[in-house]
Design a protein around this motif. Structure first.
Motif, PDB file in Angstrom:
ATOM      1  N   ASP A  35     -28.690 -16.730 -13.406  1.00 29.66           N
ATOM      2  CA  ASP A  35     -29.086 -15.321 -13.419  1.00 29.66           C
ATOM      3  C   ASP A  35     -29.525 -14.858 -12.026  1.00 29.66           C
ATOM      4  OD1 ASP A  35     -28.574 -15.189 -16.122  1.00 29.66           O
ATOM      5  OD2 ASP A  35     -30.672 -15.462 -16.722  1.00 29.66           O
ATOM      6  N   LEU A  36     -30.285 -15.711 -11.329  1.00 30.86           N
ATOM      7  CA  LEU A  36     -30.715 -15.367  -9.970  1.00 30.86           C
ATOM      8  C   LEU A  36     -29.510 -15.212  -9.043  1.00 30.86           C
ATOM      9  CD1 LEU A  36     -33.789 -17.765  -9.518  1.00 30.86           C
ATOM     10  CD2 LEU A  36     -33.861 -15.273  -9.722  1.00 30.86           C
ATOM     11  N   LEU A  37     -28.548 -16.117  -9.178  1.00 30.07           N
ATOM     12  CA  LEU A  37     -27.348 -16.055  -8.340  1.00 30.07           C
ATOM     13  C   LEU A  37     -26.525 -14.813  -8.650  1.00 30.07           C
ATOM     14  CD1 LEU A  37     -26.540 -19.840  -8.577  1.00 30.07           C
ATOM     15  CD2 LEU A  37     -26.951 -18.626  -6.427  1.00 30.07           C
ATOM     16  N   ALA A  38     -26.427 -14.473  -9.941  1.00 31.86           N
ATOM     17  CA  ALA A  38     -25.670 -13.277 -10.334  1.00 31.86           C
ATOM     18  C   ALA A  38     -26.306 -12.007  -9.784  1.00 31.86           C
ATOM     19  CB  ALA A  38     -25.572 -13.208 -11.862  1.00 31.86           C
ATOM     20  N   ALA A  39     -27.621 -12.058  -9.557  1.00 36.22           N
ATOM     21  CA  ALA A  39     -28.337 -10.903  -9.018  1.00 36.22           C
ATOM     22  C   ALA A  39     -28.299 -10.871  -7.486  1.00 36.22           C
ATOM     23  CB  ALA A  39     -29.782 -10.911  -9.502  1.00 36.22           C
ATOM     24  N   GLY A  40     -27.561 -11.829  -6.883  1.00 36.32           N
ATOM     25  CA  GLY A  40     -27.449 -11.866  -5.424  1.00 36.32           C
ATOM     26  C   GLY A  40     -28.689 -12.372  -4.731  1.00 36.32           C
ATOM     27  N   ALA A  41     -29.435 -13.256  -5.401  1.00 30.92           N
ATOM     28  CA  ALA A  41     -30.729 -13.685  -4.878  1.00 30.92           C
ATOM     29  C   ALA A  41     -30.652 -14.860  -3.917  1.00 30.92           C
ATOM     30  CB  ALA A  41     -31.651 -14.061  -6.045  1.00 30.92           C
ATOM     31  N   ALA A  42     -29.480 -15.464  -3.725  1.00 29.53           N
ATOM     32  CA  ALA A  42     -29.381 -16.642  -2.877  1.00 29.53           C
ATOM     33  C   ALA A  42     -28.267 -16.491  -1.848  1.00 29.53           C
ATOM     34  CB  ALA A  42     -29.130 -17.887  -3.729  1.00 29.53           C
ATOM     35  N   THR A  43     -28.598 -16.817  -0.602  1.00 35.61           N
ATOM     36  CA  THR A  43     -27.591 -16.798   0.460  1.00 35.61           C
ATOM     37  C   THR A  43     -27.701 -18.063   1.287  1.00 35.61           C
ATOM     38  OG1 THR A  43     -29.045 -15.666   2.036  1.00 35.61           O
ATOM     39  CG2 THR A  43     -27.653 -14.277   0.638  1.00 35.61           C
ATOM     40  N   GLN A  44     -26.594 -18.411   1.947  1.00 34.60           N
ATOM     41  CA  GLN A  44     -26.585 -19.504   2.914  1.00 34.60           C
ATOM     42  C   GLN A  44     -25.742 -19.069   4.107  1.00 34.60           C
ATOM     43  OE1 GLN A  44     -24.956 -23.356   1.691  1.00 34.60           O
ATOM     44  NE2 GLN A  44     -26.435 -24.385   3.027  1.00 34.60           N
ATOM     45  N   ASP A  45     -26.336 -19.140   5.280  1.00 37.42           N
ATOM     46  CA  ASP A  45     -25.665 -18.665   6.500  1.00 37.42           C
ATOM     47  C   ASP A  45     -25.216 -17.212   6.362  1.00 37.42           C
ATOM     48  OD1 ASP A  45     -25.969 -21.175   7.655  1.00 37.42           O
ATOM     49  OD2 ASP A  45     -24.080 -21.892   6.818  1.00 37.42           O
ATOM     50  N   GLY A  46     -26.037 -16.413   5.646  1.00 40.68           N
ATOM     51  CA  GLY A  46     -25.748 -14.996   5.486  1.00 40.68           C
ATOM     52  C   GLY A  46     -24.717 -14.675   4.434  1.00 40.68           C
ATOM     53  N   ILE A  47     -24.204 -15.686   3.740  1.00 45.41           N
ATOM     54  CA  ILE A  47     -23.168 -15.475   2.716  1.00 45.41           C
ATOM     55  C   ILE A  47     -23.804 -15.587   1.338  1.00 45.41           C
ATOM     56  CG2 ILE A  47     -21.012 -16.332   1.749  1.00 45.41           C
ATOM     57  CD1 ILE A  47     -20.364 -17.468   4.520  1.00 45.41           C
TER      58      ILE A  47
END
Length: 306
Positions: A35-47
């Motif tokens: 759910d957190l990932l679907a909400a755009g809550a995690a990035t790596q190297d700006g992606i």
């Protein structure tokens, strides 16, 4: 408001799916991490990462919603009893079904919320959602917790738990008869390799030491006094399961459901019975005990009657 965390990726998780890796790094369910990932809550190297993205080497940036914005908490079932209080700390008798503090994915009552609602002021030190919390009990475990009211007490108590100078005594009922009747279980604990919600004795896990002594025996169970030297999540439950003596009523770890039903148990028979530690500001030992809650007392009487 929300909280941003920067988490270095362990070598063991490089190449894993993002939802699985976050579950291990944050200690949350895989569903909540998806759910957190679907909400755009995690990035790596700006992606921005999706749940099936593969984690690379480096650092993850995670934005976690502030759980304090979710509205009033549900009432604590059976209330939250304060068994000791002074200017620096209080000790509560936590009922089953109550978490120590708010966390993503938990919608039920918490010790922090209940104390705040009853007018107690807790220490500001530590993460804001964990005000005053220096140690935790599982949601399904009842019993004693100490909570800091002053920052000085918070620091001293955190250090005491880290240095293992707090005497933590639990009572538990395990399936079968322990052999030997008194002993020490020294076995490392880590996340279960195939379950997001369980832990297990695994190679490379965190050092974990449990001391036990049989207090009373029944036809198919044993009442134990347990001293925790370390304080890992689910430690007593995992160690007893590893000994092939799962706690009575602990269906998550494979307890006999027929026995649990017969005893009227809807959770593991486990209670934090006693806490003893040096008072963080006044010195001298503070020792507090608590009685079994109704469900555990009733199950124990049924075992004795059998």
């Amino acid at each position: 408001m929300s909280e941003t965390r920067y988490l270095p990726v362990p070598d063991s998780l490089v190449g894993d799916r993002a939802d699985a890796a976050l579950s291990r790094m944050l200690g949350l369910s895989r569903t909540k991490c998806a759910d957190l990932l679907a909400a755009g809550a995690a990035t790596q190297d700006g992606i921005e990462l999706g749940k099936s993205s593969r984690i690379g080497e480096g650092v993850l940036e995670i934005t976690i919603p502030d759980e304090r914005e979710r509205g009033p908490e549900p009432a604590v079932p059976g209330g939250l009893e304060v068994v000791y209080e002074d200017d620096d700390l209080l000790v509560v008798n936590k009922p089953v079904g109550v978490a120590a503090h708010p966390s993503p994915g938990w919608e039920g009552p918490t010790v922090v919320g209940a104390l705040a609602a009853s007018g107690h002021t807790l220490a500001d030190a530590g993460p804001p959602e964990r005000q005053g919390i220096v140690h935790r009990l599982d949601v399904g475990t009842s019993g004693l917790m100490v909570v800091a009211k002053s920052d000085a007490a918070y620091s001293a108590l955190k250090r005491a738990f880290k240095e293992r100078t707090v005497d933590k005594i639990y009572h538990a009922i395990a399936q079968g008869h322990m052999d030997p009747t008194e002993g020490t279980i020294d076995a490392p604990i880590g996340r279960h390799p195939s379950s997001d919600f369980k832990f297990a004795v695994i190679e490379g896990g965190r050092p974990s030491v449990t001391h036990y002594k049989v207090m009373e025996m029944f036809p198919a169970a044993s009442l134990l006094e347990v001293h925790l030297e370390t304080g890992r999540t689910h430690q007593i439950r995992v160690h007893m399961t590893a000994m092939r003596h799962t706690l009575v009523g602990d269906l998550q770890y494979g307890a006999d459901p027929t026995q649990a039903k017969r005893l009227g148990l809807k959770r593991q028979w486990l209670h934090a019975k006693e806490l003893a530690f040096e008072h963080p500001t006044r010195g001298g030992e503070l020792r507090v005990t608590s009685e079994y809650p109704e469900d555990l007392a009733s199950a124990l009487e049924k075992l004795r009657a059998s």
